[in-house]
Design a protein around this motif. Sequence first.
Motif, PDB file in Angstrom:
ATOM      1  N   SER A  37      15.951  27.513  15.739  1.00 40.01           N
ATOM      2  CA  SER A  37      14.565  27.511  16.216  1.00 40.01           C
ATOM      3  C   SER A  37      13.658  27.118  15.054  1.00 40.01           C
ATOM      4  O   SER A  37      14.021  27.226  13.885  1.00 40.01           O
ATOM      5  CB  SER A  37      14.171  28.898  16.734  1.00 40.01           C
ATOM      6  N   SER A  38      12.476  26.659  15.362  1.00 45.85           N
ATOM      7  CA  SER A  38      11.534  26.229  14.319  1.00 45.85           C
ATOM      8  C   SER A  38      11.179  27.377  13.395  1.00 45.85           C
ATOM      9  O   SER A  38      11.100  27.214  12.175  1.00 45.85           O
ATOM     10  CB  SER A  38      10.266  25.662  14.959  1.00 45.85           C
ATOM     11  N   ARG A  39      10.968  28.576  13.980  1.00 41.50           N
ATOM     12  CA  ARG A  39      10.597  29.719  13.144  1.00 41.50           C
ATOM     13  C   ARG A  39      11.738  30.134  12.228  1.00 41.50           C
ATOM     14  O   ARG A  39      11.528  30.477  11.066  1.00 41.50           O
ATOM     15  CB  ARG A  39      10.148  30.886  14.024  1.00 41.50           C
ATOM     16  N   GLU A  40      12.990  30.076  12.739  1.00 43.64           N
ATOM     17  CA  GLU A  40      14.129  30.421  11.902  1.00 43.64           C
ATOM     18  C   GLU A  40      14.291  29.408  10.753  1.00 43.64           C
ATOM     19  O   GLU A  40      14.597  29.772   9.617  1.00 43.64           O
ATOM     20  CB  GLU A  40      15.409  30.453  12.741  1.00 43.64           C
ATOM     21  N   ALA A  41      14.051  28.120  11.075  1.00 40.47           N
ATOM     22  CA  ALA A  41      14.144  27.088  10.029  1.00 40.47           C
ATOM     23  C   ALA A  41      13.112  27.337   8.933  1.00 40.47           C
ATOM     24  O   ALA A  41      13.395  27.159   7.746  1.00 40.47           O
ATOM     25  CB  ALA A  41      13.952  25.705  10.640  1.00 40.47           C
ATOM     26  N   GLU A  42      11.907  27.755   9.315  1.00 36.16           N
ATOM     27  CA  GLU A  42      10.874  28.052   8.311  1.00 36.16           C
ATOM     28  C   GLU A  42      11.288  29.232   7.430  1.00 36.16           C
ATOM     29  O   GLU A  42      11.068  29.223   6.220  1.00 36.16           O
ATOM     30  CB  GLU A  42       9.553  28.353   9.005  1.00 36.16           C
ATOM     31  N   ARG A  43      11.888  30.257   8.060  1.00 37.03           N
ATOM     32  CA  ARG A  43      12.316  31.405   7.261  1.00 37.03           C
ATOM     33  C   ARG A  43      13.424  31.007   6.292  1.00 37.03           C
ATOM     34  O   ARG A  43      13.430  31.427   5.142  1.00 37.03           O
ATOM     35  CB  ARG A  43      12.784  32.535   8.182  1.00 37.03           C
ATOM     36  N   ARG A  44      14.366  30.201   6.758  1.00 41.28           N
ATOM     37  CA  ARG A  44      15.454  29.780   5.872  1.00 41.28           C
ATOM     38  C   ARG A  44      14.941  28.872   4.752  1.00 41.28           C
ATOM     39  O   ARG A  44      15.464  28.894   3.637  1.00 41.28           O
ATOM     40  CB  ARG A  44      16.546  29.067   6.674  1.00 41.28           C
ATOM     41  N   LEU A 121      18.456  10.158  -8.867  1.00 41.34           N
ATOM     42  CA  LEU A 121      19.273  10.864  -7.875  1.00 41.34           C
ATOM     43  C   LEU A 121      18.433  11.289  -6.685  1.00 41.34           C
ATOM     44  O   LEU A 121      18.852  11.173  -5.540  1.00 41.34           O
ATOM     45  CB  LEU A 121      19.916  12.096  -8.519  1.00 41.34           C
ATOM     46  N   ALA A 122      17.251  11.769  -6.957  1.00 40.56           N
ATOM     47  CA  ALA A 122      16.392  12.250  -5.881  1.00 40.56           C
ATOM     48  C   ALA A 122      16.047  11.135  -4.892  1.00 40.56           C
ATOM     49  O   ALA A 122      15.839  11.385  -3.703  1.00 40.56           O
ATOM     50  CB  ALA A 122      15.112  12.855  -6.460  1.00 40.56           C
ATOM     51  N   ARG A 123      16.000   9.883  -5.374  1.00 41.43           N
ATOM     52  CA  ARG A 123      15.650   8.782  -4.487  1.00 41.43           C
ATOM     53  C   ARG A 123      16.746   8.491  -3.478  1.00 41.43           C
ATOM     54  O   ARG A 123      16.528   7.756  -2.517  1.00 41.43           O
ATOM     55  CB  ARG A 123      15.366   7.519  -5.316  1.00 41.43           C
ATOM     56  N   TYR A 124      17.953   9.037  -3.680  1.00 41.25           N
ATOM     57  CA  TYR A 124      19.021   8.822  -2.707  1.00 41.25           C
ATOM     58  C   TYR A 124      18.813   9.638  -1.430  1.00 41.25           C
ATOM     59  O   TYR A 124      19.467   9.411  -0.431  1.00 41.25           O
ATOM     60  CB  TYR A 124      20.385   9.152  -3.331  1.00 41.25           C
ATOM     61  N   LEU A 125      17.942  10.612  -1.467  1.00 41.65           N
ATOM     62  CA  LEU A 125      17.690  11.410  -0.275  1.00 41.65           C
ATOM     63  C   LEU A 125      16.689  10.687   0.622  1.00 41.65           C
ATOM     64  O   LEU A 125      15.677  10.165   0.139  1.00 41.65           O
ATOM     65  CB  LEU A 125      17.141  12.779  -0.656  1.00 41.65           C
ATOM     66  N   PRO A 126      16.938  10.639   1.945  1.00 42.65           N
ATOM     67  CA  PRO A 126      16.001   9.957   2.844  1.00 42.65           C
ATOM     68  C   PRO A 126      14.704  10.744   2.979  1.00 42.65           C
ATOM     69  O   PRO A 126      14.653  11.945   2.721  1.00 42.65           O
ATOM     70  CB  PRO A 126      16.774   9.927   4.165  1.00 42.65           C
ATOM     71  N   ALA A 127      13.653  10.052   3.384  1.00 44.00           N
ATOM     72  CA  ALA A 127      12.362  10.723   3.567  1.00 44.00           C
ATOM     73  C   ALA A 127      12.349  11.560   4.852  1.00 44.00           C
ATOM     74  O   ALA A 127      11.734  12.620   4.913  1.00 44.00           O
ATOM     75  CB  ALA A 127      11.238   9.688   3.606  1.00 44.00           C
ATOM     76  N   GLN A 128      13.027  11.060   5.905  1.00 51.27           N
ATOM     77  CA  GLN A 128      13.044  11.734   7.197  1.00 51.27           C
ATOM     78  C   GLN A 128      14.480  11.957   7.652  1.00 51.27           C
ATOM     79  O   GLN A 128      15.384  11.208   7.278  1.00 51.27           O
ATOM     80  CB  GLN A 128      12.305  10.895   8.250  1.00 51.27           C
ATOM     81  N   ALA A 129      14.672  13.005   8.454  1.00 49.56           N
ATOM     82  CA  ALA A 129      15.979  13.282   9.039  1.00 49.56           C
ATOM     83  C   ALA A 129      15.797  13.606  10.508  1.00 49.56           C
ATOM     84  O   ALA A 129      14.766  14.189  10.908  1.00 49.56           O
ATOM     85  CB  ALA A 129      16.654  14.449   8.321  1.00 49.56           C
ATOM     86  N   ARG A 130      16.786  13.227  11.339  1.00 52.13           N
ATOM     87  CA  ARG A 130      16.733  13.555  12.763  1.00 52.13           C
ATOM     88  C   ARG A 130      17.516  14.835  12.990  1.00 52.13           C
ATOM     89  O   ARG A 130      18.707  14.914  12.638  1.00 52.13           O
ATOM     90  CB  ARG A 130      17.331  12.409  13.582  1.00 52.13           C
ATOM     91  N   VAL A 131      16.862  15.847  13.536  1.00 54.51           N
ATOM     92  CA  VAL A 131      17.445  17.170  13.650  1.00 54.51           C
ATOM     93  C   VAL A 131      17.179  17.727  15.051  1.00 54.51           C
ATOM     94  O   VAL A 131      16.184  17.365  15.697  1.00 54.51           O
ATOM     95  CB  VAL A 131      16.857  18.107  12.563  1.00 54.51           C
ATOM     96  N   HIS A 139      12.174  14.403  14.476  1.00 49.95           N
ATOM     97  CA  HIS A 139      12.231  13.949  13.090  1.00 49.95           C
ATOM     98  C   HIS A 139      11.447  14.921  12.223  1.00 49.95           C
ATOM     99  O   HIS A 139      10.311  15.275  12.554  1.00 49.95           O
ATOM    100  CB  HIS A 139      11.642  12.538  12.955  1.00 49.95           C
ATOM    101  N   VAL A 140      12.078  15.342  11.148  1.00 49.77           N
ATOM    102  CA  VAL A 140      11.421  16.248  10.201  1.00 49.77           C
ATOM    103  C   VAL A 140      11.613  15.678   8.798  1.00 49.77           C
ATOM    104  O   VAL A 140      12.540  14.893   8.549  1.00 49.77           O
ATOM    105  CB  VAL A 140      12.006  17.677  10.268  1.00 49.77           C
ATOM    106  N   PRO A 141      10.756  16.044   7.833  1.00 49.79           N
ATOM    107  CA  PRO A 141      11.005  15.627   6.443  1.00 49.79           C
ATOM    108  C   PRO A 141      12.367  16.126   5.965  1.00 49.79           C
ATOM    109  O   PRO A 141      12.732  17.286   6.209  1.00 49.79           O
ATOM    110  CB  PRO A 141       9.867  16.283   5.664  1.00 49.79           C
ATOM    111  N   ALA A 142      13.109  15.269   5.318  1.00 46.79           N
ATOM    112  CA  ALA A 142      14.448  15.652   4.864  1.00 46.79           C
ATOM    113  C   ALA A 142      14.397  16.841   3.918  1.00 46.79           C
ATOM    114  O   ALA A 142      15.341  17.639   3.875  1.00 46.79           O
ATOM    115  CB  ALA A 142      15.119  14.458   4.175  1.00 46.79           C
ATOM    116  N   ARG A 143      13.318  17.011   3.180  1.00 43.16           N
ATOM    117  CA  ARG A 143      13.224  18.133   2.244  1.00 43.16           C
ATOM    118  C   ARG A 143      13.112  19.466   2.974  1.00 43.16           C
ATOM    119  O   ARG A 143      13.281  20.525   2.367  1.00 43.16           O
ATOM    120  CB  ARG A 143      12.049  17.932   1.288  1.00 43.16           C
ATOM    121  N   ASP A 144      12.837  19.445   4.310  1.00 38.00           N
ATOM    122  CA  ASP A 144      12.693  20.684   5.077  1.00 38.00           C
ATOM    123  C   ASP A 144      13.989  21.114   5.751  1.00 38.00           C
ATOM    124  O   ASP A 144      13.994  22.118   6.476  1.00 38.00           O
ATOM    125  CB  ASP A 144      11.599  20.527   6.138  1.00 38.00           C
TER     126      ASP A 144
END
Length: 890
Positions: A37-44, A121-131, A139-144
């Motif tokens: 859930s969105s709230r659980e993702a925020e807590r994690r 190395l950090a540039r190898y991570l995508p800006a967005q991810a499909r979750v 689509h959410v920011p990959a850092r989240d």
Amino acid sequence: MADSAVDPDLTPATTPDPLEPLPLLRRELHTGPLGLSSREAERRLAVYGPNEVRRTSQPGILRELLRQLVHPLALLLWAAAALAFIAGIGVLGWAIAAVVLLNAGFALVQERQAEKAVETLARYLPAQARVIRDGQPRHVPARDLVPGDLIVLEEGDRIPADARLSEGGIEADLSMLTGESTPVERLAGPGLQAVPVLQEPNLVFSGTTATEGQAQAIVFATGDHTELGRIAALSQRTPREASPLEKQVKKVAWLIAAVAVAMGAVFLVTGVAVGLPLTDSLVFAIGLLVANVPEGLLPTITLALAVGVRALARQGAVIKRLSAVETLGSTDVICTDKTGTLTRNEMRLHGFWTPEDLTAAGPRSAELIRAAALCTTVTRETDGRLHGDPTEVALVEGAAERAVPVDPADRDAHRRACFRFDPRLRLMSVVQATDQGRLRVVAKGAPEAVLSLLTDGEPARRAQTAADGLAADGMRVLAVAVRDLPAGTPPPTQRRQAEGGLHLLGLVGLYDPPRPEVAAAVRRCHRAGLTVHIVTGDSGATAASIARAVGIGVPRLRVIAQSEAIDDHHLDDLLREGGTEIVFARSSPETKLKVADALRSHGRTVAMTGDGVNDAPALHRAHIGVAMGRSGTDVAREASTMVLTDDNFATIVTAVESGRRVYDNVRKFIVYIFAHLTPEVVPFVVFALSAGTVPLPLTVLQILAVDLGTETLPALALGRERAEPGIMSRPPRPSTQGVISKDMLVRSWGRLGTVSAALVMTGFFYVLWRAGWHPGDPTGPGTPLHHAYLTATTATFAGIVTCQVGTAIAARTDHAALRDIGFFTNPLLLAGIGFELAFTAALVYAPPLQHLFGTAALPLDVVALIAVFPPLVWGTDELRRSVLRRRHRS
């Protein structure tokens, strides 16, 4: 899942095992088919932190700049500037200060550019991810992303975190982690036993790319806990040490400082003790200090290294740190990759075998090659080039070369089913419609996998023996088998139906040939006393074959088939074996780092090649990290010290030779700079020991004119000297050998310096005695001998300069005769000598400069006298080298 608080056991320190059964993994991560859930993702996210590679804090620019400004040689230059201000020459003082600041700024820029590996190395991570969250794709920011997230992967996606496939499958390009360019298949399903984590068929990793397919995956690690983050941590934990030259220059600087200060203090006390006025004693002490401080040494070393960097760049090696040029010269071990460095990275169909052992012209051989090319997924681009797995491209190209071409479009038009390569089964198969309207199953894969599916055991036994022989020749071996289906039979829908009851067509061997220039480069390494090890992810048999083909392993080659399993004690024992070169096969990132550390602990100077992200820690740790410019990743290039623009092993050897030449040239201009310290000091010693009865033969201003004016260009020109004969026929110098040795000091301060001092003092006394001077006669302003005194000090100054000319010619070679290297082979040195003579003439004959530097025009007989100084200085050194060569021959 329910919106409950984060499980206290689910913390970064207790990340679940991603290889456990999928239901258990879901339960431990508290996730399900609908994702978090969105709230659980925020807590994690609050517990785990953002999904990004973080770097440790770096020292500020001002702190790093200050460190450069208090370098020992910089301190000496500050002292020289202070002495110039004390002597009342503010222009020279400011010039010296500017040299210090420019050198510090240049060094700072070089170091800041070399520490960018983690940011890359950090540039190898995508800006967005499909979750999938709350049961809906978004689509959410990959850092989240957080552990437990359910992500969707499709063709072309950059994978945002380490994850376990739960549905579907993809082909993944893992080259940035494994160094192997061939994409691998990743499928939802159980894992394999006792294989490295990067080879697990159900795991995907942060920063890699999905090249084909579609899948869902459960994130089990983010940020610093991913494989990418682990490599970043290794890169940051492996400190970059100062080069041998940097360490040695510091030692030399402190030595010079100690000698200069001690001599100044001793002679200051001596001057007062023998009755010199305090003012004269202070001038005398300042003169000694200025004479002992080689103001031009640091900028000359910097510029000589910069010249070496530019020369190497033209030869295909881009050096990122100036001091690394010198380190190359002391390299005694090269650890090299195989693919693309020793080889062309161009797979070719090289050999084959059929049960009937027919020749290349035989019909069964043609059938084998065509069938292998049909069992591919290669496509043809609009420009006509083939695109796909390099092995399959080689099969299609090999079929065309042998007059059995396969067009990808026609192949696909006749294809009725395709069962893609399965890493667990180690084979793939297709169902093709033949020209007769029947269906044929074609399977290709690892020999042991295909041979196990045959109906007849006798061809399988003979084929396995043949496969071993092809592998021993360095080939990648594939077995090809077929089954013709009865007319009217529908195409199989499951691979188990298709891949059974097969008949063996034969074996094909694919070969990545060595680069043609590598064998000669390896021979040059061996002549120069360098050891060459291969550290590769390939199999031991293939790598050993390439090693033998290029001459690695002379006289003895050891092959470590599973180098990941080697422990430190065994590794130390291997590296102690004299005359042994080693193939470290099936290597991991830790293996390369372990090998680099072990070699360093044995006192070896190591050059390590690499191209993937996984190589960054080892490249960072080696004395010379060598990245590939064409096939390498940005991370490898940033972590390295040298980048090969042509990915060629031979370029490394060229760079080693250039490093030796630069090191030799640094020693040459140090001999040149130090040689005139003796004739600068001796006049003050004569002045002190005579208790002033001999007037001061040289002024502080004239010393500064020599140190910052006449010596610089010839010293720089010596930095461009060609390599001496036999430079790659001698062993590497010991890492403990200083850039300044006892023999160099004896040669410069002792022989060359003593001869020069005797000559310049001869010129000084000749001018005074010719004018009727006797010891103790006054020579100050207003006395009859004052002009003769100015002429005499000018003769001393000009004599030092002409002795410099002889020293510069002598310093061009350590061992060889001048006729062997040629008098006119360094036109820059001739130009530098011309400049210093013109500069000296201006100081001697131009009235404004005469007034500033206390000089006077020299009469013709004095000019004739000092004109013979260069051949006398050079001739004595030429005689010494001739004696040494005769001793060596005898």
